[in-house]
Enzyme design. Structure first.
Site: not given
Ligand code: GUN
Length: 279
Positions: A52, A119, A96
């Site tokens: 990311k 998100d 995350q």
């Molecule tokens: N953990 C697995 N997928 C995601 C996601 O799309 N966003 C976040 N914040 N954590 C994750």
């Protein structure tokens, strides 16, 4: 059979994002900014977060990385989120998941300001999607919708079967397909006869997190198959779909890797730009 090439479409979306940020820079405007918070040292999360960060850097989005130790207290994490919520130079905030066990994911997720919740995990943003009132769309389901759209795949009137009912993928996926006019069935671990449902699917979304769960005898001839799975089998990344055999029956299918994953990351960039524009 056509492969739904998420990697190629994500690259196009990233190019578009880079153009948007270059234009902002040329106009002397502030750079869009995504704050990413990682607590602990989960190896998969470290990779996701690094990807990311790299996506942001290559598309001209400022990436603010906060890497906290696994024993960070809830108060300290909530205080950090408070400061990011209040920071006018931060457009999007992402914590995350999963978090270490002693931290309450619900509490932490809800603490992120709805206008920075890129998100779209908060109850407010999920509620907006449910009611069809705009707001951020969660990145994985949004990426899948974009991929289907890119290949001209009609959803209205189609039998759509989602396998998995997670808050991150299954539930919001069902809502977006429903909003697009699909007839939606959601299957999960308690579904009595999974194959009965999957065989009816014109569009099958596999998001259960189990390697090779979907076999070719569970798939209708000509189905569109979207594989959200990210499993490891003998050290190799694989999805929820027994790919080779199912691909032979499908009209369209996403590969793993190179299908849904890159689209999820591209949608995060788009949501960050949207957060910037609405700021
Ligand atoms: N953990 C697995 N997928 C995601 C996601 O799309 N966003 C976040 N914040 N954590 C994750």
């Amino acid at each position: 059979m056509t492969i739904l090439d998420g990697k190629a479409l994500a690259a196009k979306i990233k190019e578009q994002t880079a153009k948007t940020t270059a234009k902002l820079a040329a106009e002397g405007k502030r750079q869009p900014c995504l704050a990413v918070v990682l607590v602990g040292e989960d190896p998969a999360s470290q990779i996701y977060v690094r990807n990311k960060h790299n996506d942001c850097v290559t598309t001209g989005i400022k990436s603010l990385m906060h890497t906290l130790p696994a024993d960070t207290s809830e108060v300290d994490l909530l205080n950090l989120i408070d400061s990011l919520n209040a920071d006018d130079t931060v457009d999007g905030i992402l914590v995350q998941l999963p978090l270490p066990k002693h931290l309450d994911e619900k509490k932490v997720t809800e603490h992120i300001s709805a206008s920075k919740d890129v998100d779209a995990f908060s109850a407010y943003n999920v509620g907006k999607i449910t009611l069809g009132r705009g707001g951020f769309k969660p990145c994985t389901p949004a990426g899948i919708m974009r991929l289907l759209e890119e290949y001209g795949i009609e959803i209205a009137g189609k039998e759509c079967v989602v396998v998995g009912r997670s808050n991150i993928v299954g539930k919001p996926m069902a809502l977006l397909l429903l909003a697009a006019g699909g007839t939606v069935t959601v299957c999960h671990t308690k579904t009595a006869d999974l194959a009965y449902h999957t065989r009816r699917a014109d569009i099958l979304i596999a998001a259960a997190g189990r390697a090779d769960l979907i076999k070719d005898d569970m798939v209708k001839e000509g189905a569109v198959i979207v594989d959200v799975g990210m499993n490891r089998k003998d050290g190799k990344l694989c999805g929820d779909v027994d790919y080779e055999k199912c691909a032979a029956k499908a009209s369209y299918i996403t590969p793993v890797p190179g299908g849904v994953g890159p689209m999820t990351r591209a949608m995060l960039l788009e949501n960050t730009i949207t957060a910037y524009e609405n700021h």
